[in-house]
Design an enzyme around this catalytic site. Structure first.
Site, PDB file in Angstrom:
ATOM      1  N   TRP A 154       0.795  -1.230   0.000  1.00 43.38           N
ATOM      2  CA  TRP A 154       0.000   0.000   0.000  1.00 43.38           C
ATOM      3  C   TRP A 154       0.824   1.274   0.000  1.00 43.38           C
ATOM      4  CZ3 TRP A 154       2.029   2.279   4.154  1.00 43.38           C
ATOM      5  CH2 TRP A 154       2.500   1.461   5.196  1.00 43.38           C
ATOM      6  N   ASN A 155       2.125   1.209   0.205  1.00 37.92           N
ATOM      7  CA  ASN A 155       2.858   2.459   0.470  1.00 37.92           C
ATOM      8  C   ASN A 155       3.072   3.328  -0.763  1.00 37.92           C
ATOM      9  OD1 ASN A 155       4.635   0.366  -0.343  1.00 37.92           O
ATOM     10  ND2 ASN A 155       6.386   1.430   0.517  1.00 37.92           N
ATOM     11  N   LYS A 178      -2.647  -8.525  -7.679  1.00 33.91           N
ATOM     12  CA  LYS A 178      -3.409  -8.298  -6.458  1.00 33.91           C
ATOM     13  C   LYS A 178      -2.820  -7.074  -5.779  1.00 33.91           C
ATOM     14  CE  LYS A 178      -3.052  -9.400  -2.241  1.00 33.91           C
ATOM     15  NZ  LYS A 178      -3.656  -8.186  -1.621  1.00 33.91           N
ATOM     16  N   ALA A 179      -3.562  -5.987  -5.859  1.00 34.60           N
ATOM     17  CA  ALA A 179      -3.129  -4.765  -5.200  1.00 34.60           C
ATOM     18  C   ALA A 179      -3.634  -4.754  -3.766  1.00 34.60           C
ATOM     19  CB  ALA A 179      -3.644  -3.552  -5.974  1.00 34.60           C
ATOM     20  N   GLU A 181      -5.599  -4.067  -0.422  1.00 33.61           N
ATOM     21  CA  GLU A 181      -6.991  -3.781  -0.068  1.00 33.61           C
ATOM     22  C   GLU A 181      -7.111  -2.456   0.679  1.00 33.61           C
ATOM     23  OE1 GLU A 181      -6.379  -7.469  -1.427  1.00 33.61           O
ATOM     24  OE2 GLU A 181      -5.485  -6.846   0.488  1.00 33.61           O
ATOM     25  N   GLY A 231       7.171  -6.306  -0.864  1.00 37.81           N
ATOM     26  CA  GLY A 231       6.594  -6.314   0.471  1.00 37.81           C
ATOM     27  C   GLY A 231       7.615  -6.684   1.523  1.00 37.81           C
ATOM     28  N   SER A 232       7.122  -7.188   2.632  1.00 34.99           N
ATOM     29  CA  SER A 232       7.982  -7.479   3.772  1.00 34.99           C
ATOM     30  C   SER A 232       8.810  -8.744   3.548  1.00 34.99           C
ATOM     31  CB  SER A 232       7.136  -7.646   5.038  1.00 34.99           C
ATOM     32  OG  SER A 232       6.398  -8.855   4.983  1.00 34.99           O
ATOM     33  N   GLU A 253      11.198  -7.956  -4.245  1.00 34.15           N
ATOM     34  CA  GLU A 253      11.707  -6.665  -3.772  1.00 34.15           C
ATOM     35  C   GLU A 253      11.187  -6.507  -2.349  1.00 34.15           C
ATOM     36  OE1 GLU A 253      12.192  -2.996  -2.548  1.00 34.15           O
ATOM     37  OE2 GLU A 253      10.366  -2.808  -3.716  1.00 34.15           O
ATOM     38  N   LEU A 254      12.067  -6.781  -1.374  1.00 37.89           N
ATOM     39  CA  LEU A 254      11.649  -6.903   0.018  1.00 37.89           C
ATOM     40  C   LEU A 254      12.168  -5.726   0.861  1.00 37.89           C
ATOM     41  CD1 LEU A 254      12.253 -10.751   0.385  1.00 37.89           C
ATOM     42  CD2 LEU A 254      10.242  -9.541  -0.501  1.00 37.89           C
ATOM     43  N   CYS A 287      10.476   1.442   1.705  1.00 35.11           N
ATOM     44  CA  CYS A 287      11.413   0.358   1.992  1.00 35.11           C
ATOM     45  C   CYS A 287      12.861   0.813   1.907  1.00 35.11           C
ATOM     46  CB  CYS A 287      11.164  -0.829   1.068  1.00 35.11           C
ATOM     47  SG  CYS A 287      11.155  -0.403  -0.682  1.00 35.11           S
ATOM     48  N   GLU A 384      13.106  -2.928  10.833  1.00 34.19           N
ATOM     49  CA  GLU A 384      12.743  -1.821   9.952  1.00 34.19           C
ATOM     50  C   GLU A 384      11.564  -1.052  10.549  1.00 34.19           C
ATOM     51  OE1 GLU A 384      11.646  -1.111   5.225  1.00 34.19           O
ATOM     52  OE2 GLU A 384      11.121  -3.019   6.171  1.00 34.19           O
TER      53      GLU A 384
END
Length: 482
Positions: A154-155, A178-179, A181, A231-232, A253-254, A287, A384
């Site tokens: 979401w960022n 899948k974006a 929610e 994401g994470s 890409e974490l 990130c 983080e």
């Protein structure tokens, strides 16, 4: 169609049609600046996901065989629509994600430029002819990998999805994305630009849903040929493991925990102005955000004083307000994490020079925070923060500090400040990161690759390397008749 809040009604996009979920399941969409529900996001059923998979399979056959000139024309038209609609996309983003309107609009404009870059790169994704034995034609071909399953957070509600869409579609792949929610309106507005530009039905499919349910169904499907995730680290590991069970390639890409090393010869005021701007951009929910500040002891007092001054000058507020320079955090979870990290640091002897608490108002607002005397074992030095926390630690020995900076399992971004070319080279060679900026805190750019090392992932987005994951390399040996 828009709601009473001026927020658009959100739909999924499957097989060229805007649709609700099959069972009508929804989740609330909350404005983080007001904590008010502004809409509902439809949640996909397994049947919805199967429709998207079938559509992507058919869409790939069409898109793969579409001449590159035609593909380019459609995608350039999409980029033009993103540019034209950037102010509206930014407004939607401010409502559902909270970032200032100017930041959101700029993000959309940069997204359009990224799409244009990848289109032109795809026009030059050449193979090659290799000299071989007489009577044999030996070639290497670059072909699209196939339907892609992509998952984004979401960022960066428009930039994040479009890094996947622009690369996949430019390469000739179809995609099921899948974006988040939490920020579905922005993703839908982006997809509408592609749809309105004339993209064939099925080439691009947008779904929302329960994350574990969606990933568990899409990733193992034999119709999906590549999994792309931002994401994470913990979630990335889970998805990579699922893909590994069926030997499916992944692009990861974490997260990271970016160190900033400010050397003795650096100008502390200039360093703060660069670093603090990056720190509080998007409320630190980036990130690559600078998140561990190691400052030489000879300049740490001046650096810290300037950082506090800059932090206190930040205008925190609703992203739709013209004066706002930092919006809210995305949700209550982020607020709780900020409070936990600050409390842990203070319990271990750290001092809060400014901020350190949520603001007493509606919305998920947390004050820009500067911490000093932060011990090495504080959680904020290992986890983080993904928020507006700036722990500052003095150092004396650069080699020891490089070792400390590299000690964590992350390696996405890193930053250094120095006036010495030799020291800059030492930082460039010594810091373990996929993205390094010296004397500034540069963000992603279309023309150069971004990505991590160690647990921060693998693969690259941006630059010519962005297409690599979406193309397969095929060797063809042809024995000529005669």
């Amino acid at each position: 169609m828009t709601s009473d809040h001026g927020y658009p009604a959100v739909r999924m996009y499957i097989a060229g049609e805007w649709c609700h979920g099959g069972t009508g399941r929804t989740a609330p969409i909350v404005n983080p600046a007001t904590e008010k529900v502004i809409g509902e996001v439809p949640l996909a059923t397994i049947a919805d996901l199967d429709r998207a998979l079938d559509a992507a399979t058919e869409g790939f056959r069409t898109w793969r065989d579409t001449p590159i000139a035609r593909r380019s024309a459609i995608l350039h038209a999409a980029a033009d629509l993103i540019t034209e609609r950037a102010p509206e996309i930014g407004r939607i983003m401010a409502q559902e994600q909270g970032k200032p309107l100017k930041e959101g609009t700029t993000e959309a404009l940069r997204t359009a430029d990224t799409l244009r870059w990848h289109i032109e790169d795809a026009r030059r994704a050449y193979g090659r002819i290799i000299p071989s034995a007489p009577g044999t034609l030996l070639t290497v071909r670059r072909e699209p990998v196939g339907p892609v399953a992509a998952f984004v957070p979401w960022n960066f509600p428009v930039g994040g999805p479009n890094r996947k869409l622009s690369s996949a579609l430019s390469a000739g792949c179809s995609i099921v994305i899948k974006a988040s929610e939490e920020t579905p309106g922005t993703a839908a507005a982006l997809v509408a630009c592609y749809a309105d530009a004339g993209l064939s039905a099925g080439v691009l499919n947008l779904v929302f849903g329960e994350p574990a349910e969606v990933s568990a169904h899409l990733i193992p499907s034999p119709k999906i040929r590549l999994v792309a995730f931002t994401g994470s680290v913990p979630v990335g590991k889970l998805l990579a493991a699922k893909a590994g069970e069926v030997m499916k390639p992944t692009l990861m890409e974490l997260g990271g925990h970016a160190p900033v090393i400010v050397c003795a010869d650096a100008d502390p005021v200039k360093a703060v102005r660069m670093a603090a701007q990056a720190k509080f951009f998007n409320a630190g929910q980036v990130c690559t955000s600078p998140s561990r500040f190691f400052v030489h002891e000879s300049i740490v007092e001046e650096f810290t004083a300037e950082f506090v001054k800059v932090a206190q000058a930040v205008t925190v507020g609703d992203g739709l307000d013209a004066d706002t320079t930092m919006g809210p955090l995305a949700n209550e979870r982020r607020l709780q994490t900020m409070e936990r990290l600050v409390a842990d640091a203070v319990s271990r002897g750290a001092k809060v020079l400014t901020g350190g608490e949520r603001l007493e108002r509606d919305g998920y607002f947390f004050a820009p925070t500067v911490l000093t005397d932060v011990p090495a074992d504080a959680d904020v030095m290992h986890e983080e923060p993904f928020g507006p926390l700036a722990p500052i630690v003095p150092f004396t020995d650069l080699d020891e500090t490089l070792a400390t900076a590299n000690a964590l399992p992350y390696g996405l971004a890193a930053y250094g400040f120095t006036e010495s070319a030799a020291t800059a080279e030492k930082l460039s060679n010594g810091l373990e990161a996929g993205i390094l900026s010296v004397n500034h805190c540069g963000g992603s750019v279309s023309e150069a690759p971004s990505g991590g090392v160690k647990e921060s992932g693998y693969g690259r987005e941006g630059g010519p390397e962005a297409l690599d994951a979406y193309l397969i390399t095929k060797r063809v040996s042809h024995l000529l008749a005669g």
